[in-house]
Scaffold this motif. Structure first.
Motif, short mmCIF file in Angstrom:
data_model
loop_
_atom_site.label_atom_id
_atom_site.label_comp_id
_atom_site.label_asym_id
_atom_site.label_seq_id
_atom_site.Cartn_x
_atom_site.Cartn_y
_atom_site.Cartn_z
N VAL A 1 0.82 -1.20 0.00
CA VAL A 1 0.00 0.00 0.00
C VAL A 1 0.86 1.26 0.00
CG1 VAL A 1 -1.77 1.28 1.25
CG2 VAL A 1 -1.82 -1.22 1.24
N ARG A 2 0.61 2.11 -0.97
CA ARG A 2 1.27 3.42 -0.97
C ARG A 2 0.36 4.37 -0.25
NH1 ARG A 2 4.61 6.87 -1.86
NH2 ARG A 2 5.74 7.66 -3.57
N ARG A 3 0.90 5.03 0.71
CA ARG A 3 0.12 6.00 1.48
C ARG A 3 0.47 7.40 1.00
NH1 ARG A 3 -2.00 2.53 4.93
NH2 ARG A 3 -0.76 0.97 5.97
N TYR A 4 -0.55 8.13 0.63
CA TYR A 4 -0.38 9.48 0.11
C TYR A 4 -0.79 10.49 1.17
CZ TYR A 4 -0.27 7.11 -4.41
OH TYR A 4 0.05 6.29 -5.46
N ARG A 5 0.02 11.50 1.29
CA ARG A 5 -0.34 12.64 2.14
C ARG A 5 -0.68 13.85 1.28
NH1 ARG A 5 4.76 13.38 5.18
NH2 ARG A 5 5.41 12.55 3.23
N VAL A 6 0.15 14.08 0.27
CA VAL A 6 -0.05 15.25 -0.60
C VAL A 6 -0.01 14.79 -2.06
CG1 VAL A 6 0.83 17.51 -1.30
CG2 VAL A 6 1.07 16.77 1.07
N ILE A 7 -1.12 15.04 -2.76
CA ILE A 7 -1.19 14.77 -4.20
C ILE A 7 -1.49 16.10 -4.88
CG2 ILE A 7 -2.40 13.57 -6.06
CD1 ILE A 7 -3.10 11.38 -4.03
N SER A 8 -0.60 16.49 -5.77
CA SER A 8 -0.85 17.69 -6.56
C SER A 8 -1.86 17.33 -7.64
CB SER A 8 0.44 18.20 -7.19
OG SER A 8 0.16 19.23 -8.11
N GLY A 9 -2.95 18.07 -7.70
CA GLY A 9 -4.00 17.77 -8.66
C GLY A 9 -3.96 18.61 -9.92
N ASP A 10 -2.90 19.40 -10.11
CA ASP A 10 -2.87 20.28 -11.28
C ASP A 10 -1.45 20.48 -11.78
OD1 ASP A 10 -3.79 21.92 -13.32
OD2 ASP A 10 -3.84 23.70 -12.06
N GLY A 11 -0.73 19.39 -12.00
CA GLY A 11 0.61 19.47 -12.57
C GLY A 11 0.52 19.46 -14.08
N HIS A 12 1.44 20.12 -14.73
CA HIS A 12 1.49 20.11 -16.20
C HIS A 12 2.84 19.58 -16.64
CE1 HIS A 12 -2.25 22.24 -17.20
NE2 HIS A 12 -2.12 22.64 -15.94
N LEU A 13 2.80 18.73 -17.61
CA LEU A 13 4.02 18.13 -18.14
C LEU A 13 4.55 19.04 -19.25
CD1 LEU A 13 5.80 15.69 -17.84
CD2 LEU A 13 4.34 14.47 -19.43
N GLU A 14 5.29 20.05 -18.85
CA GLU A 14 5.83 21.02 -19.80
C GLU A 14 7.20 20.55 -20.26
OE1 GLU A 14 4.19 23.26 -21.20
OE2 GLU A 14 2.48 23.48 -19.86
N ILE A 15 7.19 19.85 -21.37
CA ILE A 15 8.41 19.28 -21.92
C ILE A 15 8.53 19.67 -23.39
CG2 ILE A 15 8.48 17.32 -20.33
CD1 ILE A 15 7.19 15.68 -22.66
N PRO A 16 9.75 19.68 -23.91
CA PRO A 16 9.89 19.91 -25.35
C PRO A 16 9.30 18.73 -26.12
CG PRO A 16 12.02 19.40 -24.35
CD PRO A 16 11.03 19.50 -23.24
N PRO A 17 9.03 18.88 -27.41
CA PRO A 17 8.35 17.83 -28.15
C PRO A 17 9.18 16.58 -28.47
CG PRO A 17 8.86 19.66 -29.61
CD PRO A 17 9.23 20.09 -28.21
N ASP A 18 10.49 16.69 -28.50
CA ASP A 18 11.31 15.57 -28.96
C ASP A 18 11.04 14.23 -28.27
OD1 ASP A 18 12.42 17.32 -30.73
OD2 ASP A 18 14.29 17.58 -29.63
N PRO A 19 10.86 14.18 -26.95
CA PRO A 19 10.64 12.86 -26.32
C PRO A 19 9.40 12.12 -26.82
CG PRO A 19 11.22 14.50 -24.67
CD PRO A 19 10.98 15.23 -25.95
N TRP A 20 8.35 12.83 -27.17
CA TRP A 20 7.16 12.12 -27.63
C TRP A 20 7.03 12.04 -29.14
CZ3 TRP A 20 3.27 14.64 -30.34
CH2 TRP A 20 3.24 16.03 -30.25
N ILE A 21 7.74 12.89 -29.86
CA ILE A 21 7.67 12.87 -31.33
C ILE A 21 8.19 11.54 -31.87
CG2 ILE A 21 8.63 13.91 -33.43
CD1 ILE A 21 6.34 15.50 -32.05
#
Length: 192
Positions: free
Chosen positions: A23-43
């Protein structure tokens, strides 16, 4: 999954035994993170037949970088890459002057280190606006859907797979019609 001997369903609906160690116990979960990365890794996930229509990043003469996306004017980096810096509209970069990724713009390992520094146990990650919204301007429906699928493949196979209990990615759902949206939603569920 809160006790020894209890059972729970995993993401694919299979029943599994759960122990306190599982069981992973969570105390703080950020609910509004954005994956701001350049395009090369997914292209690299875009099929070759559509790769020439994929977004790309260019260095700008006045500094920083901009995105070139079919059907859109030049999109300046700025507000999307401001972690810890003053917000600006232009001149932003994914990299520090020494070439290392700027905070919030690197790979999954960097993101996990930053979560640890910030005291965050997990983060719900939304796609960058440059990917999810501006690629909607790609006229060819097949090419557009290929970009969506490529990002979702990258998200599940390369990025979130590093720590799926901490990096909680939101798939892009195409806006090219109900059939495309439902098909990608089902595919995203299968991807995990």
């Amino acid at each position: 999954m809160m006790g020894t001997g209890r059972r729970a369903d995993d993401r694919r609906g299979h029943t599994m035994a759960a122990t306190d160690q599982d069981v992973r116990r969570y105390r703080v979960i950020s609910g509004d993170g954005h994956l701001e990365i350049p395009p090369d890794p997914w292209i690299r996930h875009v099929p070759e037949e559509h790769r020439d229509r994929a977004p790309r990043l260019i260095a700008l003469r006045e500094g920083g970088h901009g995105w070139i996306v079919e059907g859109s004017p030049l999109i300046h980096n700025g507000q999307n890459v401001t972690a810890g810096r003053p917000v600006k509209v232009r001149g932003g970069s994914y990299w520090e002057p020494d070439g290392t990724p700027f905070p919030g713009t690197g790979d999954a390992a960097q993101r996990l280190r930053e979560q640890d520094q910030d005291g965050i146990d997990a983060e719900v990650l939304y796609p960058p606006v440059f990917i999810s919204r501006f690629i909607e301007n790609i006229e060819d429906r097949e090419a557009y859907v290929a970009m969506v699928r490529a990002y979702n493949d990258f998200l599940t196979q390369d990025y979130c797979a590093v720590a799926p209990d901490r990096l909680l990615g939101n798939a892009i759902i195409p806006s090219s019609g109900l059939e495309d949206a439902i098909a990608e939603l089902k595919r995203a569920k299968e991807l995990g």
